[in-house]
Design an enzyme around this catalytic site. Structure first.
Site, PDB file in Angstrom:
ATOM      1  NE  ARG A 104       3.599 -13.698   0.542  1.00  0.00           N
ATOM      2  CZ  ARG A 104       4.074 -13.180  -0.587  1.00  0.00           C
ATOM      3  NH1 ARG A 104       3.247 -12.655  -1.469  1.00  0.00           N
ATOM      4  NH2 ARG A 104       5.363 -13.169  -0.820  1.00  0.00           N
ATOM      5  N   PRO A 113       0.829  -1.209   0.000  1.00  0.00           N
ATOM      6  CG  PRO A 113      -0.839  -1.576   1.585  1.00  0.00           C
ATOM      7  CD  PRO A 113       0.474  -2.120   1.090  1.00  0.00           C
ATOM      8  CD  GLU A 114       2.627   2.815  -4.625  1.00  0.00           C
ATOM      9  OE1 GLU A 114       2.740   3.979  -5.038  1.00  0.00           O
ATOM     10  OE2 GLU A 114       2.749   1.832  -5.366  1.00  0.00           O
TER      11      GLU A 114
END
Ligand code: ZN
Length: 274
Positions: A113, A2-3
């Protein structure tokens, strides 16, 4: 990962549910997401605290609880949500970090993850941390001249430089590809060779694209979800990212995809970008 637009969306979604609320019980399923803090200290220092502020810095959600700041960088498979009902078995399975709030709701950092990170910083640690990150591109004070100063110092590919968090906060692979296409700049061009006119166009396009992506609640390629569990919508507006081999929307030329610049996928139009 996510940016800026995705983390901004998450923060706007969870902020109203957290402000002024107390952390009653805190739990952590795995220690491997922690950076610079032990499980013992994290649980001890967060139990019983009250949320003063929830904000974003670069790609991090920052929860200010008074004596500390809890800094969460969601990984590619990470999401941050406040649930108002008990978690389902699936939600429990990947809930890495969980906080029972004083109103019965639950703050959950979920990460399949476990590629995300959690930090707990005191005021000094926070000063050091945020001081090492470059300017926020959407802040009013951030100018094209300021961007130009950072770019003129580097012989590296422009794409690498704008993704370097020390130079500019919050821009990652998706928005770097999009901004360089919109500005007509080849992603492999050495940053030092950009002209003041390039700086102005790139500055304007970075701001325009990040703002548009926030308005669309971010980009969902696979895992990203907003703070309310929805998908983002900006993937519908991407012009180059994820489109290698497809025709350029501006001139029809086949878009080039390469991993040669920074080992990540760079997609560009060799006719529109130079
Ligand atoms: Zn083109």
């Amino acid at each position: 990962m996510p940016e800026l637009p995705e983390v901004e969306t998450i923060v706007r979604d969870i902020r109203p549910a957290l402000l002024g609320h107390r952390f009653e019980r805190v739990s952590l399923s795995h220690d491997d997401v922690l950076r610079g803090v032990s499980r013992r200290r994290l649980l001890r220092d967060l139990t019983g605290v009250t949320v003063r502020e929830v904000s974003r810095r670069a790609k991090h959600a920052v929860i200010d609880v008074g004596r500390h700041r809890l800094v969460i960088q969601p990984g590619m498979t990470g999401s941050l949500m406040v649930h108002d009902r008990p978690l389902t078995a699936d939600e429990q399975r990947y809930a890495v970090f969980r906080v029972a709030l004083d109103d019965g709701r639950t703050l959950v950092y979920r990460d399949v993850r476990r590629l995300g990170t959690l930090l707990l910083l005191d005021p000094k640690g926070w000063e050091r941390y945020t001081g090492a990150i470059g300017p926020e591109p959407l802040e009013a004070e951030f100018t094209a001249e300021q961007l130009g100063v950072a770019l003129r110092r580097s012989r590296q590919a422009i794409k690498k430089v704008i993704m370097d968090q020390g130079h500019l906060a919050g821009v990652g692979n998706i928005y770097a590809n999009e901004a360089l296409f919109a500005a007509g700049i080849d992603p492999s061009k050495p940053a030092v060779r950009l002209t003041p006119d390039d700086h102005r166009r790139l500055h304007a396009e970075i701001r325009r694209i990040l703002s548009a992506a926030i308005a669309s609640n971010g980009t969902t390629f696979r895992d990203y979800r907003t703070g309310t569990g929805e998908t983002g919508n900006f993937q519908l507006e991407l012009l180059v990212y994820g489109r290698e081999g497809e025709p350029c929307r501006r001139c029809g030329t086949r878009l080039t995809g390469t991993h040669a610049i920074d080992a990540r996928i760079s997609v560009f139009c060799h006719r529109c970008q130079s």
